[in-house]
Design an enzyme around this catalytic site. Structure first.
Site, PDB file in Angstrom:
ATOM      1  N   GLU A 107     -99.278  24.053  -4.540  1.00 62.21           N
ATOM      2  CA  GLU A 107    -100.822  23.669  -5.027  1.00 62.21           C
ATOM      3  C   GLU A 107    -100.936  24.676  -6.152  1.00 62.21           C
ATOM      4  O   GLU A 107    -100.820  25.977  -6.034  1.00 62.21           O
ATOM      5  CB  GLU A 107    -101.662  23.509  -4.304  1.00 62.21           C
ATOM      6  CG  GLU A 107    -101.485  22.257  -3.302  1.00 62.21           C
ATOM      7  CD  GLU A 107    -102.663  21.788  -2.385  1.00 62.21           C
ATOM      8  OE1 GLU A 107    -102.806  21.024  -2.009  1.00 62.21           O
ATOM      9  OE2 GLU A 107    -103.706  22.900  -2.154  1.00 62.21           O
ATOM     10  N   SER A 118    -102.029  39.498  -6.104  1.00 60.70           N
ATOM     11  CA  SER A 118    -102.973  39.743  -4.794  1.00 60.70           C
ATOM     12  C   SER A 118    -101.780  39.890  -3.791  1.00 60.70           C
ATOM     13  O   SER A 118    -101.004  39.089  -3.700  1.00 60.70           O
ATOM     14  CB  SER A 118    -103.940  38.560  -4.680  1.00 60.70           C
ATOM     15  OG  SER A 118    -104.795  38.623  -3.322  1.00 60.70           O
ATOM     16  N   HIS A 132    -110.823  42.181   4.085  1.00 63.26           N
ATOM     17  CA  HIS A 132    -111.345  41.407   4.754  1.00 63.26           C
ATOM     18  C   HIS A 132    -111.695  41.887   6.121  1.00 63.26           C
ATOM     19  O   HIS A 132    -112.225  41.249   6.794  1.00 63.26           O
ATOM     20  CB  HIS A 132    -110.289  40.127   4.943  1.00 63.26           C
ATOM     21  CG  HIS A 132    -109.932  39.523   3.944  1.00 63.26           C
ATOM     22  ND1 HIS A 132    -110.662  39.167   2.531  1.00 63.26           N
ATOM     23  CD2 HIS A 132    -108.635  38.916   3.214  1.00 63.26           C
ATOM     24  CE1 HIS A 132    -109.764  38.650   1.704  1.00 63.26           C
ATOM     25  NE2 HIS A 132    -108.739  38.382   2.083  1.00 63.26           N
ATOM     26  N   ASN A 186    -114.929  29.638   2.523  1.00 63.06           N
ATOM     27  CA  ASN A 186    -114.646  28.078   2.391  1.00 63.06           C
ATOM     28  C   ASN A 186    -114.246  27.307   3.515  1.00 63.06           C
ATOM     29  O   ASN A 186    -112.914  27.605   3.744  1.00 63.06           O
ATOM     30  CB  ASN A 186    -113.577  27.748   1.124  1.00 63.06           C
ATOM     31  CG  ASN A 186    -114.244  28.684  -0.402  1.00 63.06           C
ATOM     32  OD1 ASN A 186    -115.511  28.282  -0.665  1.00 63.06           O
ATOM     33  ND2 ASN A 186    -113.584  29.496  -0.925  1.00 63.06           N
ATOM     34  N   CYS A 236    -110.724  29.173  -2.752  1.00 62.13           N
ATOM     35  CA  CYS A 236    -110.096  30.398  -2.159  1.00 62.13           C
ATOM     36  C   CYS A 236    -109.957  29.858  -0.726  1.00 62.13           C
ATOM     37  O   CYS A 236    -110.778  29.660   0.091  1.00 62.13           O
ATOM     38  CB  CYS A 236    -110.861  31.678  -2.325  1.00 62.13           C
ATOM     39  SG  CYS A 236    -109.775  32.947  -1.422  1.00 62.13           S
TER      40      CYS A 236
END
Length: 373
Positions: free
Chosen positions: A94, A200, A224, A301, A344
């Site tokens: 994607e 990233s 995170h 998300n 994300c």
């Protein structure tokens, strides 16, 4: 017996010059002419290259091709975001186009699936199949540029930024990542500023070590969590390279880089009542005191089957304000394309073999601790 043609999208400028000289017996400047046709004009037909002599065009048609991934499905968000399923071989990855007022960013994949199994990421739950080739990475940019077309014809803003934040861990595919980045930056390629190309990483320290002095692009790190215990719970790669080791090489990379202007972008996904408490914010602020950075908070998300939830706006606001007490630059990422699962952490693609976790979980001969699905 049919000989497979050589895909010219697999070469950066240096590789293309070498191929023309050694395999085609042509002068190197011819390679640069062809490269300009491919990337400046979006050309994949040798017959259209009218400053190339007919003899060379016939040779190229016989031995070479210009083959980018093709769009197998396109989804359009109400906010202008477009998510493409790009066909690579017999699978899809994607690619996401995100237009804004002053820019248009393309989010590009580096692998089919991902081997790292970060607990909050939809891609990781799909398993891993393989690394993408150079042509499949840069081909996403080539295909997207062609799909978007000229702004005056479509009304859509041309691609100004590329972020390697799609499916996969870029630094586990260094062999193909570096040439693809070179093409993005090359004046004969897409000619993007090094500050407009971002890689990233979730913490592949040995890959980041390789980048020092080899390629200069903007860096974003997926942190995170503010401590090793929590980070290992949600990001198993932390068992291989802990936060201290990760931040140490990050500081060295940004010190050697002009693209980052002395700062790294720290990405921090906010998971409701997991890593979003005030105590986590204080701990994160202290952790990053020695690392010049800007912090990008990413409200989670949700995706089907996820055990996590997006925090309330009040918790997000409190987390940001706590960090800002320490004079950190803190932004909250605006969610784009969530109505088409393009936000994300939501990218899935089409991973045929969801059990294959072999070469991509090996780096410098060391196994990255990931579970097999």
């Amino acid at each position: 017996m049919t000989t497979e043609k050589v895909n010219l999208l697999d070469f950066d400028r240096k590789g293309l010059r070498t191929f023309f000289a050694e395999e085609l017996g042509e002068k190197a400047f011819r390679a640069e002419q062809v490269m300009k046709w491919i990337y400046h004009f979006g050309c994949d037909d040798f017959d259209q290259m009218n400053n190339i002599n007919k003899q060379l065009r016939e040779k190229l048609k016989a031995k070479c091709e210009i083959r980018a991934p093709y769009v197998s499905e396109a989804q359009h968000s109400a906010d202008g975001t477009i998510k493409w399923a790009m066909r690579v071989g017999d699978q899809d990855v994607e690619t996401v186009y995100i237009p804004e007022d002053d820019r248009a960013t393309l989010c590009v994949s580096s692998q089919v699936g991902c081997a790292l199994e970060c607990k909050f990421c939809s891609t990781a739950q799909q398993g891993f199949n393989r690394n993408l080739r150079v042509s499949e990475i840069i081909g996403q940019v080539w295909r997207a540029a062609r799909e978007i077309g000229l702004e005056k014809e479509t009304g859509r803003r041309p691609i100004t930024n590329v972020v390697m934040m799609g499916m996969g861990e870029p630094l586990l595919n260094m062999k193909n990542l570096i040439p693809a980045l070179e093409i993005m930056l090359d004046d004969l390629g897409f000619g993007l500023s090094k500050r407009r190309v971002t890689v990233s990483t979730s913490g592949v320290v040995s890959g980041l070590e390789q980048m020092i002095g080899q390629i200069d692009v903007a860096l974003a790190i997926s942190l995170h969590a503010p401590n090793d215990k929590l980070r290992s719970e949600i990001m198993p790669i932390n068992d291989r390279w802990n936060i201290e080791a990760f931040l140490e090489v990050v500081r060295r990379y940004i010190a050697s880089s002009n693209a980052n202007r002395g700062k790294v972008t720290v990405e921090y996904v906010l998971l409701d009542h997991v890593n979003d408490g005030t105590e986590h914010a204080h701990e994160l602020a202290e952790l990053l005191k020695g690392t010049p950075c800007k912090i990008n908070l990413i409200p989670f998300n949700p995706y089907p089957g996820s055990p996590y939830k997006k925090p309330s706006n009040s918790r997000i606001d409190r987390f940001q304000k706590t960090l800002m007490q320490y004079e950190h630059t803190v932004t909250i990422r605006k969610t784009r394309g969530d109505d088409i699962d393009a936000a994300c952490g939501q990218l899935v693609g089409d991973v045929i073999d969801r059990t294959k976790r072999t070469k991509a979980k090996q780096f410098d001969g060391q196994a990255i601790p990931v579970k097999t699905l």
